[in-house]
Scaffold this motif. Sequence first.
Motif, PDB file in Angstrom:
ATOM      1  N   ALA A 205      -3.427  -6.841   8.754  1.00  0.00           N
ATOM      2  CA  ALA A 205      -3.006  -8.148   9.239  1.00  0.00           C
ATOM      3  C   ALA A 205      -3.796  -8.569  10.471  1.00  0.00           C
ATOM      4  O   ALA A 205      -3.773  -9.720  10.870  1.00  0.00           O
ATOM      5  CB  ALA A 205      -1.513  -8.122   9.561  1.00  0.00           C
ATOM      6  N   GLY A 206      -4.533  -7.631  11.061  1.00  0.00           N
ATOM      7  CA  GLY A 206      -5.316  -7.955  12.237  1.00  0.00           C
ATOM      8  C   GLY A 206      -6.584  -8.727  11.934  1.00  0.00           C
ATOM      9  O   GLY A 206      -7.389  -8.943  12.830  1.00  0.00           O
ATOM     10  N   GLY A 207      -6.775  -9.108  10.690  1.00  0.00           N
ATOM     11  CA  GLY A 207      -7.912  -9.946  10.362  1.00  0.00           C
ATOM     12  C   GLY A 207      -8.971  -9.275   9.518  1.00  0.00           C
ATOM     13  O   GLY A 207      -9.924  -9.924   9.113  1.00  0.00           O
ATOM     14  N   GLY A 208      -8.819  -7.981   9.258  1.00  0.00           N
ATOM     15  CA  GLY A 208      -9.812  -7.291   8.448  1.00  0.00           C
ATOM     16  C   GLY A 208      -9.668  -7.644   6.976  1.00  0.00           C
ATOM     17  O   GLY A 208      -8.584  -7.939   6.493  1.00  0.00           O
ATOM     18  N   ALA A 209     -10.772  -7.615   6.244  1.00  0.00           N
ATOM     19  CA  ALA A 209     -10.760  -7.838   4.805  1.00  0.00           C
ATOM     20  C   ALA A 209     -11.284  -6.584   4.130  1.00  0.00           C
ATOM     21  O   ALA A 209     -12.054  -5.832   4.714  1.00  0.00           O
ATOM     22  CB  ALA A 209     -11.643  -9.041   4.454  1.00  0.00           C
ATOM     23  N   PRO A 210     -10.886  -6.333   2.881  1.00  0.00           N
ATOM     24  CA  PRO A 210     -11.373  -5.149   2.191  1.00  0.00           C
ATOM     25  C   PRO A 210     -12.895  -5.167   2.076  1.00  0.00           C
ATOM     26  O   PRO A 210     -13.497  -6.189   1.772  1.00  0.00           O
ATOM     27  CB  PRO A 210     -10.716  -5.242   0.812  1.00  0.00           C
ATOM     28  CG  PRO A 210      -9.538  -6.140   0.999  1.00  0.00           C
ATOM     29  CD  PRO A 210      -9.954  -7.114   2.053  1.00  0.00           C
ATOM     30  N   ARG A 211     -13.499  -4.041   2.321  1.00  0.00           N
ATOM     31  CA  ARG A 211     -14.924  -3.866   2.109  1.00  0.00           C
ATOM     32  C   ARG A 211     -15.073  -2.973   0.896  1.00  0.00           C
ATOM     33  O   ARG A 211     -14.479  -1.891   0.840  1.00  0.00           O
ATOM     34  CB  ARG A 211     -15.570  -3.236   3.346  1.00  0.00           C
ATOM     35  CG  ARG A 211     -17.089  -3.082   3.263  1.00  0.00           C
ATOM     36  CD  ARG A 211     -17.611  -2.504   4.573  1.00  0.00           C
ATOM     37  NE  ARG A 211     -19.030  -2.216   4.538  1.00  0.00           N
ATOM     38  CZ  ARG A 211     -19.983  -3.076   4.895  1.00  0.00           C
ATOM     39  NH1 ARG A 211     -19.628  -4.295   5.286  1.00  0.00           N
ATOM     40  NH2 ARG A 211     -21.251  -2.728   4.861  1.00  0.00           N
ATOM     41  N   ARG A 212     -15.862  -3.413  -0.066  1.00  0.00           N
ATOM     42  CA  ARG A 212     -15.952  -2.712  -1.339  1.00  0.00           C
ATOM     43  C   ARG A 212     -17.369  -2.218  -1.580  1.00  0.00           C
ATOM     44  O   ARG A 212     -18.326  -2.776  -1.054  1.00  0.00           O
ATOM     45  CB  ARG A 212     -15.518  -3.635  -2.483  1.00  0.00           C
ATOM     46  CG  ARG A 212     -14.101  -4.188  -2.307  1.00  0.00           C
ATOM     47  CD  ARG A 212     -13.709  -5.065  -3.469  1.00  0.00           C
ATOM     48  NE  ARG A 212     -12.310  -5.486  -3.346  1.00  0.00           N
ATOM     49  CZ  ARG A 212     -11.910  -6.662  -2.889  1.00  0.00           C
ATOM     50  NH1 ARG A 212     -12.805  -7.567  -2.511  1.00  0.00           N
ATOM     51  NH2 ARG A 212     -10.631  -6.946  -2.800  1.00  0.00           N
ATOM     52  N   GLY A 213     -17.472  -1.204  -2.407  1.00  0.00           N
ATOM     53  CA  GLY A 213     -18.787  -0.683  -2.741  1.00  0.00           C
ATOM     54  C   GLY A 213     -18.758   0.065  -4.061  1.00  0.00           C
ATOM     55  O   GLY A 213     -17.698   0.519  -4.513  1.00  0.00           O
TER      56      GLY A 213
ATOM     57  N   SER B 238     -12.504  -0.071   1.543  1.00  0.00           N
ATOM     58  CA  SER B 238     -11.933   0.337   2.819  1.00  0.00           C
ATOM     59  C   SER B 238     -11.426  -0.903   3.515  1.00  0.00           C
ATOM     60  O   SER B 238     -12.208  -1.722   3.990  1.00  0.00           O
ATOM     61  CB  SER B 238     -12.988   1.047   3.676  1.00  0.00           C
ATOM     62  OG  SER B 238     -12.441   1.490   4.874  1.00  0.00           O
ATOM     63  N   ALA B 239     -10.108  -1.063   3.539  1.00  0.00           N
ATOM     64  CA  ALA B 239      -9.511  -2.256   4.130  1.00  0.00           C
ATOM     65  C   ALA B 239      -9.458  -2.120   5.637  1.00  0.00           C
ATOM     66  O   ALA B 239      -9.347  -1.029   6.180  1.00  0.00           O
ATOM     67  CB  ALA B 239      -8.110  -2.483   3.581  1.00  0.00           C
ATOM     68  N   GLY B 240      -9.557  -3.250   6.334  1.00  0.00           N
ATOM     69  CA  GLY B 240      -9.406  -3.239   7.781  1.00  0.00           C
ATOM     70  C   GLY B 240     -10.436  -4.095   8.470  1.00  0.00           C
ATOM     71  O   GLY B 240     -11.249  -4.766   7.854  1.00  0.00           O
ATOM     72  N   ALA B 241     -10.396  -4.062   9.771  1.00  0.00           N
ATOM     73  CA  ALA B 241     -11.353  -4.820  10.570  1.00  0.00           C
ATOM     74  C   ALA B 241     -12.643  -4.036  10.687  1.00  0.00           C
ATOM     75  O   ALA B 241     -12.644  -2.806  10.690  1.00  0.00           O
ATOM     76  CB  ALA B 241     -10.766  -5.096  11.954  1.00  0.00           C
TER      77      ALA B 241
END
Length: 302
Positions: free
Chosen positions: A157-165, A139-142
């Motif tokens: 682009a607002g600074g979030g990185a992908p969160r993976r699971g 889930s990409a985003g901040a």
Amino acid sequence: MSAAPIRGETAPMRRETVNGVEWLVLPDAPPWLFLAFTTRRGGVSQGPWAELNVGRSTADEPARVEANRRRVLQAAGPGWRWAAMPHMVHGADVAVVRAGEPWAPGQAPRADGLVTTDPGVLLWATYADCVPVFLWGESAGAWGPEGTETAAAVAPAGGGAPRRGVALAHAGWRGTLAGVAPVAARTLAGALGTEPARLHALIGPSIGPCCFEVDEPVLARLARELPWAEDVLSPSPRGAGYRHWDLWETNRRLLVEAGLDPRHVAVAGLCTACDTETFFSHRASGGRTGRMAGLIGIRPGW
């Protein structure tokens, strides 16, 4: 509400041999995802457990089993912090695994599902006809302070990185009816702070509808617990009182009912009881056999 009556897409798995260990992998897996299912080739066990038996609950020599497990872990490559191996009980409990919290020897939880969002943790379960359900997503985003996706998620682009699971379920017929696969999916989605529709699933090698026969007591439970039970049953050559049960389609439908996109749920379509040269099969062997390992994790460094 029942799931769409369409069948899942078949996902071809590719054979690979790494340091002498043969396993099946998903060719189009994302680069951050490690996913493998061992075959019976590449180990040191003999007799009915030949060769790569990783099951400690079998009658195989313990030293050979541990040697086989070491071979599998070495083939998985360096950098893994630890391998999470639960005490499976054919239920629907799911354990969330953390990189910095390895289980002490003998303290593995009683669970048939595992979930982690930490890179470098290898989820591991053993199989010999039961259904391995592999789940993954990102889930990409901040991300807010409690791990929930913020409005900025739509604008990475607002600074979030992908969160993976990732998650791994061990679904025998009891675990299938208990709902271990959808519980694992919902747990993973919750850990990611997203919806199950963002997840992907693979129903791995296991006993197929061609070979999995059940009798009246099991059929009665199916009729009580699944409103669409007749859709996953077919006649048995043994006649009245017996039916063949499609565990692949049952788990696929349960995942779709849990919110997964049907297009994201694939089925390997490989029957362990039909191919005993490649796989261990409890049914086909009369119970005297080994175990394969299902493995999934977020690769170290991602």
